[in-house]
Design an enzyme around this catalytic site. Structure first.
Site, mmCIF file in Angstrom:
data_model
loop_
_atom_site.group_PDB
_atom_site.id
_atom_site.type_symbol
_atom_site.label_atom_id
_atom_site.label_comp_id
_atom_site.label_asym_id
_atom_site.label_seq_id
_atom_site.Cartn_x
_atom_site.Cartn_y
_atom_site.Cartn_z
ATOM 1 N N ARG A 46 -79.842 36.400 20.207
ATOM 2 C CA ARG A 46 -80.524 37.708 20.011
ATOM 3 C C ARG A 46 -81.808 37.358 19.203
ATOM 4 O O ARG A 46 -82.844 37.955 19.664
ATOM 5 C CB ARG A 46 -79.589 38.600 18.874
ATOM 6 N N CYS A 90 -71.595 39.222 2.306
ATOM 7 C CA CYS A 90 -73.014 38.676 2.444
ATOM 8 C C CYS A 90 -73.925 39.802 1.600
ATOM 9 O O CYS A 90 -73.978 39.634 0.555
ATOM 10 C CB CYS A 90 -73.317 38.934 3.941
ATOM 11 N N HIS A 113 -69.420 34.711 6.055
ATOM 12 C CA HIS A 113 -68.769 35.753 7.098
ATOM 13 C C HIS A 113 -67.336 35.019 7.624
ATOM 14 O O HIS A 113 -67.481 34.575 8.651
ATOM 15 C CB HIS A 113 -69.470 36.028 8.046
ATOM 16 N N SER A 133 -74.821 33.653 7.223
ATOM 17 C CA SER A 133 -76.031 33.869 8.218
ATOM 18 C C SER A 133 -77.060 34.598 7.322
ATOM 19 O O SER A 133 -76.868 35.838 7.338
ATOM 20 C CB SER A 133 -75.715 34.708 9.568
ATOM 21 N N GLU A 179 -65.197 36.551 8.669
ATOM 22 C CA GLU A 179 -64.441 37.660 9.380
ATOM 23 C C GLU A 179 -65.112 37.087 10.896
ATOM 24 O O GLU A 179 -64.599 37.707 11.724
ATOM 25 C CB GLU A 179 -64.762 39.039 8.754
ATOM 26 N N LYS A 202 -83.554 29.643 6.624
ATOM 27 C CA LYS A 202 -82.142 30.417 6.589
ATOM 28 C C LYS A 202 -80.876 29.700 6.809
ATOM 29 O O LYS A 202 -80.849 28.687 7.269
ATOM 30 C CB LYS A 202 -82.226 31.377 7.994
#
Length: 317
Positions: A249, A142, A235, A192, A237, A163
């Protein structure tokens, strides 16, 4: 085979409950084999969660791996206890004279800033430069992927109109590349991020090759020096609920955030996310460790500094 971790790291107990084999340093010292040495520079704000996500993938391999965690001396984590950082993380001056089979550099929540404006830019750039000599293969994720492409090739990042957030379909540009052994023609990976690197900028550099792309998410995986560096903009992972936690969040902070695309069942945040990427995430890391660490690294780690580019598959006899 297990991943060897620092004694008492929180990830050990979490992963044991998932029946994942991890080993303490004490037990590993009793085994007469050389494990692969992997260094993780963890720039994520919630460090324990990032540790667990990465160790979960590294442990799903027949190879024994010894993991060290690296922190930047010029940056104090706000979301992880200082006791945890002191107990389990090393500073750069403690490892810079060592060699490693692999390095993983995570993303970081600073993508809206210019690179030189990031408080720890000089130190992280030093790590990038050090890795070119002291590490067999580095896996940039990223923001780290964008930052390393900028550091080594001057590739600029570009602000996205909205985004890129969710789980997106990807295709493979070169199926002969060992990183994709066992992959389907199409596969999914989470993203992200607010910025991107562009295909036309990367294609200007003959030392770089775009391996995977997405119609929605753009460039996904780029390789440099035949496999000495991988730049991964997403991502793979991430665990099942990582995007959910990021979404909740940001909502709690009052930020304008859309629901992650292609993630929740029926696109409903009240329902469980759909796991679309776990299998390919495991393959991605396993293939990296096998073909670009285990099969390329010298047994004597001091010889890493003599390695050149890893040959691309088409160049191998």
């Amino acid at each position: 085979m297990p991943v060897t971790l620092p004694d008492n790291l929180p990830a050990i107990e979490i992963l044991k409950k998932e029946n994942i084999f991890v080993m303490s340093q004490l037990r590993a010292k009793e085994q007469d084999i050389r494990p692969l040495k992997v260094l993780i520079l963890n720039l994520m704000p919630i460090k324990i969660a990032a540790e667990t996500d990465l160790v979960r993938l590294l442990s799903n391999s027949p190879l024994q791996i010894e993991v060290d965690f690296l922190k930047l001396s010029g940056h104090q984590s706000k979301n992880t206890p200082i006791e945890h950082m002191d107990a389990f993380y090393k500073e750069f001056h403690e490892v810079k004279d060592q060699n490693y089979d692999g390095l993983i550099v995570t993303g970081a929540p600073v993508e809206m800033m210019e690179y030189e404006e990031v408080s720890y830019w000089d130190e992280v750039a030093s790590v990038f430069d050090w890795a070119k000599v002291h590490v067999t293969s580095t896996f940039y994720i990223c923001w780290a992927a964008q930052a390393a492409l900028y550091r080594f090739y001057g590739v600029k990042k570009h602000l996205l109109p909205e985004k890129t957030f969710g789980v997106f379909k990807h295709t493979i540009n070169d199926r002969s590349f060992p990183l994709f052994r066992g992959f389907d023609d199409e596969f999914y990976a989470p993203h992200s991020r607010h910025t991107e690197v562009r295909k036309e900028d990367i294609e200007k550099h003959k030392d770089l090759k775009i391996l995977s792309e997405s119609d929605e998410a753009g460039v996904y995986i780029v390789v440099g020096r035949g496999g000495r560096e991988f730049y991964v903009t997403g991502h793979s992972e991430y665990s099942l609920y990582t995007l959910h936690n990021e979404y909740q969040r940001d909502k709690e902070k009052g930020a304008e955030i859309d629901i992650p695309k292609h993630y929740y069942r029926h696109d409903n945040p009240a329902e469980k996310p759909i796991s679309r990427w776990t299998g390919h995430g495991n393959l991605l890391f396993n293939n990296w460790m096998n073909y670009y660490l285990y099969q390329e690294t010298p047994y004597d780690l001091s010889q890493i500094e003599m390695l050149g580019n890893i040959q691309l598959p088409a160049e191998k006899e």
